[in-house]
Design a protein around this motif. Structure first.
Motif, PDB file in Angstrom:
ATOM      1  N   VAL A   9       8.656 -10.288  51.030  1.00 55.31           N
ATOM      2  CA  VAL A   9       7.798 -10.985  50.072  1.00 55.31           C
ATOM      3  C   VAL A   9       8.603 -12.347  49.845  1.00 55.31           C
ATOM      4  O   VAL A   9       9.784 -12.354  50.204  1.00 55.31           O
ATOM      5  N   ARG A  10       7.960 -13.150  48.913  1.00 55.70           N
ATOM      6  CA  ARG A  10       8.729 -14.339  48.554  1.00 55.70           C
ATOM      7  C   ARG A  10      10.225 -14.063  47.810  1.00 55.70           C
ATOM      8  O   ARG A  10      10.981 -14.770  48.237  1.00 55.70           O
ATOM      9  N   ASP A  11       9.976 -13.231  47.164  1.00 59.16           N
ATOM     10  CA  ASP A  11      11.245 -12.816  46.269  1.00 59.16           C
ATOM     11  C   ASP A  11      12.373 -12.141  46.979  1.00 59.16           C
ATOM     12  O   ASP A  11      13.642 -12.091  46.749  1.00 59.16           O
ATOM     13  N   GLY A  12      12.220 -11.473  48.265  1.00 59.20           N
ATOM     14  CA  GLY A  12      13.228 -10.914  49.081  1.00 59.20           C
ATOM     15  C   GLY A  12      12.553  -9.828  49.917  1.00 59.20           C
ATOM     16  O   GLY A  12      11.322  -9.854  50.481  1.00 59.20           O
ATOM     17  N   LEU A  13      13.401  -8.968  50.204  1.00 64.41           N
ATOM     18  CA  LEU A  13      13.120  -7.845  51.512  1.00 64.41           C
ATOM     19  C   LEU A  13      13.185  -6.444  50.809  1.00 64.41           C
ATOM     20  O   LEU A  13      14.271  -6.147  50.209  1.00 64.41           O
ATOM     21  N   VAL A  14      12.446  -5.519  51.188  1.00 66.46           N
ATOM     22  CA  VAL A  14      12.491  -4.222  50.930  1.00 66.46           C
ATOM     23  C   VAL A  14      12.327  -3.371  52.420  1.00 66.46           C
ATOM     24  O   VAL A  14      11.594  -3.705  53.188  1.00 66.46           O
ATOM     25  N   MET A  15      13.142  -2.471  52.534  1.00 60.50           N
ATOM     26  CA  MET A  15      13.488  -1.563  53.572  1.00 60.50           C
ATOM     27  C   MET A  15      13.423  -0.179  53.082  1.00 60.50           C
ATOM     28  O   MET A  15      14.267   0.019  52.345  1.00 60.50           O
ATOM     29  N   HIS A 166       0.623  -8.458  49.723  1.00 67.10           N
ATOM     30  CA  HIS A 166       0.794  -9.786  49.904  1.00 67.10           C
ATOM     31  C   HIS A 166       2.135 -10.507  49.744  1.00 67.10           C
ATOM     32  O   HIS A 166       2.856  -9.877  48.900  1.00 67.10           O
ATOM     33  N   TYR A 167       2.189 -11.706  50.187  1.00 65.70           N
ATOM     34  CA  TYR A 167       3.378 -12.313  50.134  1.00 65.70           C
ATOM     35  C   TYR A 167       4.029 -12.793  48.625  1.00 65.70           C
ATOM     36  O   TYR A 167       5.284 -12.554  48.548  1.00 65.70           O
ATOM     37  N   ASP A 168       3.142 -12.831  47.799  1.00 69.82           N
ATOM     38  CA  ASP A 168       3.557 -13.231  46.495  1.00 69.82           C
ATOM     39  C   ASP A 168       3.727 -12.111  45.519  1.00 69.82           C
ATOM     40  O   ASP A 168       4.016 -12.324  44.221  1.00 69.82           O
ATOM     41  N   VAL A 169       3.851 -10.759  45.974  1.00 71.60           N
ATOM     42  CA  VAL A 169       4.163  -9.583  45.135  1.00 71.60           C
ATOM     43  C   VAL A 169       5.409  -9.537  44.733  1.00 71.60           C
ATOM     44  O   VAL A 169       6.359  -9.985  45.491  1.00 71.60           O
ATOM     45  N   GLU A 170       5.655  -9.016  43.488  1.00 72.99           N
ATOM     46  CA  GLU A 170       7.032  -9.271  42.817  1.00 72.99           C
ATOM     47  C   GLU A 170       8.004  -8.289  43.712  1.00 72.99           C
ATOM     48  O   GLU A 170       7.353  -7.273  44.285  1.00 72.99           O
ATOM     49  N   LEU A 171       9.105  -8.375  43.818  1.00 71.45           N
ATOM     50  CA  LEU A 171       9.989  -7.742  44.673  1.00 71.45           C
ATOM     51  C   LEU A 171       9.944  -5.955  44.421  1.00 71.45           C
ATOM     52  O   LEU A 171       9.809  -5.192  45.473  1.00 71.45           O
ATOM     53  N   TYR A 172      10.025  -5.789  43.119  1.00 76.00           N
ATOM     54  CA  TYR A 172      10.144  -4.349  42.944  1.00 76.00           C
ATOM     55  C   TYR A 172       8.678  -3.639  43.017  1.00 76.00           C
ATOM     56  O   TYR A 172       8.572  -2.605  42.972  1.00 76.00           O
ATOM     57  N   GLU A 173       7.732  -4.552  42.750  1.00 75.97           N
ATOM     58  CA  GLU A 173       6.425  -3.936  43.102  1.00 75.97           C
ATOM     59  C   GLU A 173       5.913  -3.732  44.397  1.00 75.97           C
ATOM     60  O   GLU A 173       5.367  -2.744  44.739  1.00 75.97           O
ATOM     61  N   ALA A 174       6.795  -4.533  45.304  1.00 78.86           N
ATOM     62  CA  ALA A 174       6.862  -4.302  46.750  1.00 78.86           C
ATOM     63  C   ALA A 174       7.231  -2.833  47.070  1.00 78.86           C
ATOM     64  O   ALA A 174       7.000  -2.256  47.920  1.00 78.86           O
TER      65      ALA A 174
END
Length: 252
Positions: A9-15, A166-174
């Motif tokens: 997402v815009r704020d970063g990466l989650v794996m 979606h791309y604009d989701v906040e990082l920790y919401e992702a």
């Protein structure tokens, strides 16, 4: 079986990756499938693997030891790749090298060469990227239109990501959505299970914001699972019954 997902997402990466492996109902083990290569402040890369464990471990070992460039003699690793794209290419070459070495022996035992990887991260000065590398060594890249990729037993967790991500989701919401996706998969496939490894990287930080293992009984994940189940039941009950008449009612 396994399930891994990567979200960019815009704020970063989650794996996120589970750790369960099995070679039959009575041979279930725990192996880490999310591997991190980093030099804080300079680069951070993560690889999540699915498929044959022996093959994925061989590929990772090949990448760690390095692949010699026949033209320059340089030993190429992920840590000296100049770009994320070239690092993804090196993963592809490592897969093909392992296939050339082990493929004939596997075919003779009627074992398929099955492996895939999620590869994400950032090198200082360039943008954050996320790739999915296939068995043949070719790969695709995550885009802003569909900001996630999955490998392994992906079908049960995909609907959650399709609806919420979606791309604009906040990082920790992702991260939360990714964990719900993992829970949905675990509910429907016993081949996917705890512990779960999680990596969160903020854009341009080039170091882990969160590197965590979720063990069985962890309060937050237990609460998330309970709340999600309750929310689904409540949503189902709040939807009106179908207005269609049954065949018996239609004849009255």
């Amino acid at each position: 079986m396994t399930y891994c997902c990567g979200i960019l997402v815009r704020d970063g990466l989650v794996m996120i990756a589970d750790t369960r492996t099995n070679a039959g109902l009575d041979n279930v083990s725990t192996f880490r499938k999310l591997h991190i290569f980093s030099k804080p402040g300079e680069r951070i890369m993560a690889i999540a693997s699915a498929g044959n464990l022996a093959i994925s471990q061989s590929v990772l070992s090949t990448l760690t030891e390095g692949i010699e460039d026949p033209n320059t003699g340089e030993v190429e690793t992920l840590m000296n790749a100049p770009t994320m794209f070239q690092a993804a290419q090196r993963i592809g070459r490592a897969i093909r090298m392992v296939h050339a070495t082990e493929g004939p022996a596997l075919r003779s035992e009627d074992v398929s060469f099955d492996v895939s990887f999620l590869f994400g991260g950032q090198i200082k000065g360039s943008r954050m990227r996320l790739f999915m590398v296939y068995t043949a060594g070719n790969f695709i890249e995550c885009t802003t239109d569909t900001p996630y990729l999955q490998i392994g037993e992906h079908k049960y967790g995909k609907p959650v990501l399709d609806r919420a991500m979606h791309y604009d989701v906040e990082l920790y919401e992702a991260l939360k959505t990714g964990l719900i996706s993992m829970d949905s998969t675990m509910r429907s496939n016993l081949g996917v299970g705890l512990p779960i490894d999680v990596l969160v990287v903020r854009a341009d930080a080039c170091e882990a914001d969160l590197n965590h293992r979720i063990e069985a009984g962890e309060p937050y994940f237990h609460d998330l699972r309970s709340r999600w189940s309750a929310a689904l039941r409540a949503a189902h009950q709040n939807i009106p019954r179908p207005p269609y008449k049954s065949e018996t009612e239609a004849k009255k």
